[in-house]
Structure formats: C-alpha cells, structure tokens
Design a protein around this motif. Structure first.
Motif, PDB file in Angstrom:
ATOM      1  N   HIS A 216     -27.333  18.389 -17.298  1.00  0.00           N
ATOM      2  CA  HIS A 216     -26.429  18.723 -18.504  1.00  0.00           C
ATOM      3  C   HIS A 216     -26.714  18.346 -19.732  1.00  0.00           C
ATOM      4  CE1 HIS A 216     -22.423  19.197 -20.056  1.00  0.00           C
ATOM      5  NE2 HIS A 216     -22.351  20.175 -19.271  1.00  0.00           N
ATOM      6  N   ASN A 225     -27.108  26.038 -21.208  1.00  0.00           N
ATOM      7  CA  ASN A 225     -25.805  25.503 -20.007  1.00  0.00           C
ATOM      8  C   ASN A 225     -26.480  25.140 -18.704  1.00  0.00           C
ATOM      9  OD1 ASN A 225     -23.242  25.096 -19.243  1.00  0.00           O
ATOM     10  ND2 ASN A 225     -23.137  27.490 -18.574  1.00  0.00           N
ATOM     11  N   PRO A 227     -24.501  23.490 -15.865  1.00  0.00           N
ATOM     12  CA  PRO A 227     -23.558  22.921 -15.067  1.00  0.00           C
ATOM     13  C   PRO A 227     -23.609  22.153 -13.810  1.00  0.00           C
ATOM     14  CG  PRO A 227     -23.237  25.305 -15.582  1.00  0.00           C
ATOM     15  CD  PRO A 227     -24.365  25.086 -15.664  1.00  0.00           C
ATOM     16  N   GLY A 391     -19.969  24.980 -17.881  1.00  0.00           N
ATOM     17  CA  GLY A 391     -20.328  23.714 -18.197  1.00  0.00           C
ATOM     18  C   GLY A 391     -19.288  22.905 -18.816  1.00  0.00           C
TER      19      GLY A 391
END
Length: 814
Positions: A216, A225, A227, A391
């Motif tokens: 991340h 992004n 997540p 995210g």
C-alpha cells in the motif's frame, strides 16, 4: 554487494517469494535486464514465517489453475537451482464437520477435476486411516489431494532468486526504494538508499510492486492504489512428539485450524473469524520480526484443536508465533497492470496463501508483461477490480477484521461481507430498504439483491441448498415475466465519451458500428488482439459528439482504463459519471403501460423502438429512457439525474400499485438473464473467450476498416470455432448450479460451467459453459448427451445453443 546498475528494463520492489517469482519468470522469458531491490534481506517480510502449505484447491477456477502450476514448479525447482526447497508431496486432507461444508468441499473437488487436479472424496473412516491421530467425531466427509505438499518458504524464495540470478537478473539486498520519478502515466525511474547510506537512481521501463505488507505504501509512492492491510496471524509449534512421522497437511476449516507435521513436531495455525488488524504503515526497521503474543486470542482455537488432535494435550509448546500477513478487501490477491499508470505492475496482498500462489502468479504476471496482454482470464485477481475508495485507511482496517477469517469460513453462494459496508449508496437506497430490500455489496455499492416479505427477516440465511430468498426471487421473476417489475441499476458504470473524434475512437476500440443516429443504442464488446472480450457494454449516442458507455459495476474502472490506454491521438474526453444518475429498470409485459401512466411521451415501437433512447417527462421531472433489457422482456432503463431520482422512484412506485408492480433485486436479474442465455462478463465472457465462440458475432461489424481484434475475428471465421458457449438445463429440478461445475459430454469431462443460477420460469437450474467443438457442426454438438457434476453426483442436462427462453426475442420487441 554487486554494482547497482543505472538502468533496468524492470525494477522489482520487494524480495519476498512473490518478487523472486516475478524475477524468475521474467528471466525465463529472456528478460536479462532485471533488477530486484529488497529493503532488508530476502524473505524478511512475511515469507520467512509462512507455514509453507502448498495446495492446489482454491475457491475459483483461475486460482486453482495458478496454484496447480506453483505445485508443479516447486517440484522441479531444487533440481534446477541446487537450493533445497524442502518441497515434499505429502498430500492434504480437508475435513468437513457439517453437511454444508461437505457440499462445499465436494463442489470444489468437482471443479478441481475439471482442471486435471488429482482429487478424491473420502469418508471419515478413510480420513482416520490416513491420519490416525485425528479424532473423527463429527467429521461428515473430506477430500484428499495426493499431490499437495509443503515446503520451506524461505528456501523456495531463495531458489527462485537463484534461478533468476543464473539467467542474468540482479537481486540486491539492503537497497530501499525511497522515491519514484514520474512522467505523466509512467514511472521513468526510482531513487534508492543502501544500508550504508549510499544514494542513487535507476531509470527503468517497468516497475513491479511486490512489496507485500508494504504494498500500500509503495503503491502510494508509485501513484497507484493497492488496497491491503496487515493482520496478526497466529500459529504454535509443539515440542518434538515421539513417534510422529510424515503426515498429510490437514485442514479443519470448521474449527478455523490447519495442521502440519514438520521434523517430528506439529504446527497448528489458525484463521479465526474475528481477526486482529495490525497496521497499514509498517515500521521502517521491521525485519524478521514477531508481534507480541496474544494467547487469549488464540486459546479458543487451541481448545478445539486439543479435542480434534488429542496428542496436542500431551505435547509441550515450543513456539507461539504471531507474525503479520497482508489481506485484501475481497480475499483475492492483487495482480496485473495498475489502472492509474501504464508501466506499474502489482503482485501483492496474498492473504496468507503466498507460497502456494507465488509460482503461478509470477508466471502469469511475467507473461502479461512480455505480451502486453493477459495470458488468460485473471479477472478475480486483476488489480483493476479494486475501486479507488478501497485504499481508504479506515475502510481497510474495518474490512481486514473479517477477511482473514473468511479463508476458512463457509464459502456459501451469495455470501456477503459483513464489515466496512454502506460506503456507496444509490439515490434509491433508503426507498428500497423501506420496502424490504436485502442488500448485497459489489465494488462498494449497496445493491438490493432480493426483497423480503413482511413476515420475513430481511437478511440472508446461507446454505448450499435453497436459501431463504428462493421463493422471493421466484415471485420477482414471475412479476417480470408476466406483469411488471422494477429494480435499481444505478451501480452500473457510466462513462461519457465526448469530443470531435468520439465516433472514430469508439469505432477503433469497439467491435460494433457506432456511426449511428443520435438516440441509438449499440450492444457491443471491446476486443483484444486475440478476439477475446475485454469489456461487454452498451453504447448510447447522446449527441453528435457524445456517447454514454454503460459497463458492469465491477468493471467500470477496468473498462475506462482500457479506453484510456487505447486513446492514442483521438481527440476525446472520458468522464466517469456513474454517480451522477440513478437508474431504474422497469421490465415486463406491462412496462409500457406503467411508463404511459407517469409520462406524456410516446413509448410505442414507432417512436421508441428497441435499442433507442429518448428524453421524457416523468412525473414533474425529466428523465432519459433506454429501451434495452438484460432480463429478456419488454422494458426500459430510466436514467434520472441524482437530484430527481427520489421523485422518479416515488412517481413510478405509486403509479405501479394498481397494476401489481413488484420491486426486484439482482438475484432476479441473474435468474432471468441466464434463462435468456445472456452472457455475464467475468464468467461467460472474458479476455480469453473469443467473441465468435461466445456466440456474439452479431455484435461485431467486420466491414469496418480497422478495430482492435478485427484480424482475429476474420481468422476465426476462416479457421472455424474450437469451442461453443452452450446453455444447459438440469432435467432434475432439485439440484442447484452456481458455476465451475464440470460438464460431461458422453461421460467425459470436457469443460466446466462458467455461470449458473436457478431458472425460476424454466423450473430448473440453468448453466452456461464452453464445449470443445473443433470440426463439428452445431447439430453434432447438440447430438451428444450431457451431464453436470454437482458435488460428485452426475445430473443429466438438456443442451441448447439458442436461448431456452424466447429464442426469437419476440418479447423484447412487442
């Protein structure tokens, strides 16, 4: 330390098993200019403390395919590199303690057979024969995979790293990437710092984020992004147990536990339902570190394990281990080209199954980077499935409490996540709840999946058999087929394509013909160079220079990204306007009657034929109606600007009361669409399914001079189809189909179902799946006898190449 180069074709960030696998597989494809940078030591994040279970049976077809490859790779790695991987094919047993779990694992076993995985269902007594130490009380069944194994995670990673080095890669430790140099949608280089304080930079053509728990943070540095969130993961290792010899890996998911014999000791690990998130930003000095013990948290698992494996009561605990692992919002790992950038790739977030996934994931990503196209369908792990909001730190913390435990939870059909809900709501959200909607979640959107009756609890009661909403969906399908129903389609993606080159751009990127009158709707696909389907959309011409592309909710970002990557010199602007309009679908034989009750506009075939859109008055407001259908009935999708959406709903709902209007959900839509033989993107049609073999040749206009995939379509027309998408209906109305069930043709497995649902109007489970047909006519394909393997039982099925419901599509055009 070897000299750090100033340029590389690819910089891989992270030296865990995934990063090493990507480097290994890229060099296998001939990439020599490969640099892997590890901030500390190889394996020092999570790889070093992984349990090393190497299984082939996964929740989806793609993950099973990749896990099978990993197992085969590790079997040969030691001979290739000389590094002892500790890989042993000890076999594995997964034991069920309930009837529902037995059905789940038997269905998974059936799916595995369709992929050539050696698997057998075994009885409790057979489990005892292969695992004498196990208390089989309550065991209802099990599956055994003889080729599953276990290995030394760190050494597997080191063997992959050595294989990469042998073919020219530079694998460098104690070199931390500190900054990325960006130019528009590309990373042109990275800056680094060594442990001794030396600083430098490397220019590069590609960057791969294999940073694991740090994925991340590294993603933010690279402008993408990723997540994921770390969670605490617990296991214990006993003292040596006298007489303990090699055993299969054992999983008892109903008790959240797995067992592994290793060097005369027993390892017991857990995937508990209420997990402990650790942190999103990992400390800079983290290396081969453990987290504090939390015996109270682990104790319930241990108590059940002592009953299940009585010898644990006598064995002393040698090690109580707590180490972090990274988990993603949907428990599937992240792989592929990041949507925000054109040369950033991701392989991270492996949800505690990194060892068994690393070989296949590294192979798939390397091939994707080599070809510039996915080697096969990777939709369930493709990083582009993640929405930008996912995210969010708070969201990831809340969702990660659940995802660790979901590894061993019952994987019921239609099971919904319980945490981090309510993030994205349509304009009709509260109206639907007020009328009994039971919500599901997709890409963060809260969507009404079915509607409870007044005497029902508006919640799921999960099962592999008929669930508590079965009758509700039957009523919703009946309303759509015989009267009129209304459902919320606001979550579907809406992308405006505008500019002087809008028509030319769409004619390049899509297989249809978009030079059509204003108001015309074109059902179409975006194809890749192989003729595979990258997107399945409708395109509506709103004006001379503006179109609306409507996509499935889950693929909105991927579809927009596909268009952006092929925008080249076309003068167009792409804008995501999904949240700007609410959409209500009004469908059924009385759909026209309902619309005429709320609007003075003309909805006749002459004024508004199938496949056209028009602006209308609705109640006291305005709307735009698109005459299309995904359920096979007369109907309209009604687009309402967000400010007038509630008024539109209330107007339609009130007018519908006198004619029996029924509110419907997504489960109804799936049942109705599969009866009509409509394809579902991501299941029936993917990037590896040729548009002609999918039966969608009518949507491709090869008389256009140039579009992506045209040559592949013309070649396939010349060489003939190798497979066909076939619709099946079980002749026994009782069994249920979901997807991945093997298809047997004249007694032999020839494929598997790409999708399945119950056909409430046709009174039986319906499935769709590809059947090999090289050199055969359609009549020959249909002349065979077909069965579907449902959890090990073969059920006879009717087969059809035409839709079983309304094959001539007369109902949509009345």
């Amino acid at each position: 330390m070897s000299t750090i180069p100033t340029h590389a074709r690819v910089v891989i960030i992270g030296g865990g098993v995934i990063g090493c696998s990507v480097a290994y597989h890229l060099t296998k494809l001939g990439w020599t200019d490969v640099v892997l940078l590890e901030r500390k030591q190889l394996t020092s994040g999570t790889t070093w403390h992984a349990a090393g279970l190497i299984a082939q049976l996964r929740a989806t077809a793609n993950m099973t395919k990749l896990a099978k490859y990993s197992q085969e790779l590790y079997g040969n790695l030691e001979a290739e590199t000389g590094v002892a991987t500790g890989f042993k094919r000890v076999g594995s047993i997964t034991a069920a303690l309930t009837e529902e779990r037995r059905e789940e694992i038997y269905r998974q076993a059936a799916m595995a057979r369709a992929f050539g995985v050696s698997v057998e269902e075994i009885s409790p007594s057979e489990v005892k024969a292969r695992y004498e130490h196990l208390n089989i009380e309550g065991v209802t069944g099990a599956v055994y995979l003889e080729k599953d194994g276990q290995g030394d995670p760190a050494n597997i990673a080191l063997a992959l790293a050595k294989g990469a080095r042998q073919r020219g890669a530079k694998v460098l430790e104690r070199v931390k990437v500190t900054k990325a140099v960006r130019s528009d949608r590309k990373i042109t280089g990275v800056e680094y710092e060594t442990a001794s304080g030396e600083q430098g930079s490397i220019t590069c053509d590609h960057v791969v984020n294999c940073a694991g728990m740090w994925g991340h943070q590294v993603g933010e540095m690279l402008g993408v992004n990723v997540p994921l969130h770390s969670c605490e993961h617990f296991y214990i290792v006993t003292e040596a147990i006298k007489g303990l010899s090699q055993l299969p890996v054992l999983r008892v998911p109903d008790e959240c536990a797995y067992y592994k014999e290793d060097a005369g000791k027993m390892l017991l690990g857990a995937f508990e339902p209420d997990a402990k998130p650790w942190r999103l930003e990992i400390p800079d000095n983290f290396e081969f570190d453990q987290l504090p013990e939390d015996f109270d948290h682990f104790e319930p698992i241990l108590e059940r394990a002592v009953n299940r494996m009585p010898m644990l009561a006598e064995a002393g605990i040698h090690t109580f281990f707590n180490g972090p692992e990274s988990f993603t919002p949907d428990d599937a790992y992240h792989l592929g080209q990041a949507p925000e950038m054109d040369n950033v790739w991701v392989a991270a977030g492996f949800n505690s199954i990194g060892i068994q996934s690393a070989g296949g994931a590294g192979m798939a990503l390397a091939q994707w980077m080599e070809d510039g196209a996915k080697p096969f369908d990777l939709g369930d792990v493709d990083i582009s499935r993640m929405q930008p909001f996912q995210g969010n730190r708070h969201y990831l913390f809340e969702r990660s409490k659940e995802t660790l435990g979901l590894l061993y939870a019952d994987h019921f059909p239609y099971r919904q996540k319980a945490t981090a809900r309510g993030v994205r709501r349509t304009p009709f959200h509260q109206h639907l709840l007020d009328h009994g909607a039971v919500m599901g979640e997709l890409a963060g959107w809260e969507r009404a999946n079915w509607f409870a009756n007044s005497e029902q609890k508006p919640e799921y009661a999960y099962s592999w058999k008929r669930q508590n909403f079965f009758g509700n969906v039957a009523s919703e399908v009946a309303a759509i087929r015989t009267n009129v129903g209304m459902y919320d389609m606001s979550s579907f993606g809406k992308i405006r394509v505008e500019g002087r080159d809008a028509t030319a751009f769409l004619n390049h990127v899509g297989g249809g013909q978009y030079d059509v009158p204003v108001g015309k709707i074109v059902y179409t696909q975006f194809l890749n160079q192989r003729g595979g389907i990258e997107a399945d959309v409708t395109v509506t011409r709103l004006s001379e220079a503006a179109y609306l592309v409507v996509t499935p909710a889950a693929t909105r970002l991927a579809d927009e990204t596909w268009m952006r990557r092929h925008q080249v010199d076309f003068n167009v602007v792409l804008t995501d306007v999904t949240a700007g309009e609410g959409v209500l679908a009004v469908m059924g034989p009385n759909a026209r009657k309902l619309l005429q009750a709320v609007s003075p506009n003309d909805f006749s075939n002459d004024a508004n034929p199938f496949g056209t859109a028009q602006e209308i008055e609705l109640g006291m407001g305005r709307a735009r109606v698109h005459r299309v259908t995904y359920v096979g009935e007369l109907g309209w999708e009604i687009y309402l600007s967000a400010d007038m959406a509630a008024h539109g709903f209330e107007t339609l709902y009130a007018a519908g009361q006198d004619m029996g209007l029924k509110l419907c959900g997504m489960h109804m839509m799936d049942s109705a669409r599969i009866e009509k033989g409509f394809r579902h993107f991501g299941h029936d049609i993917t990037c590896e399914d040729h548009v002609l073999e999918a039966g969608l040749g009518f949507a491709v206009k090869t008389d256009k001079p140039d579009f992506i995939g045209r040559d592949a379509v013309l070649r396939k027309k010349e060489t003939g189809l190798e497979k066909r998408l076939v619709q099946f209906r079980l002749t026994d109305p009782e069994p249920l189909l979901y997807h991945n069930e093997p298809v047997l043709r004249d007694g032999q497995i020839v494929g598997y179902l790409s999708s399945g649902a119950y056909g409430h109007h046709l009174k039986g489970a319906i499935g769709m799946g590809y059947v090999p047909c090289k050199g055969e006519t359609a009549a020959q394909v249909l002349a065979s006898s077909y069965e579907i393997d449902v959890a090990g039982a073969r059920v006879r099925a009717e087969a059809s190449l035409k839709p079983m419901y309304d094959p001539a599509s007369e109902r949509v055009k009345v």
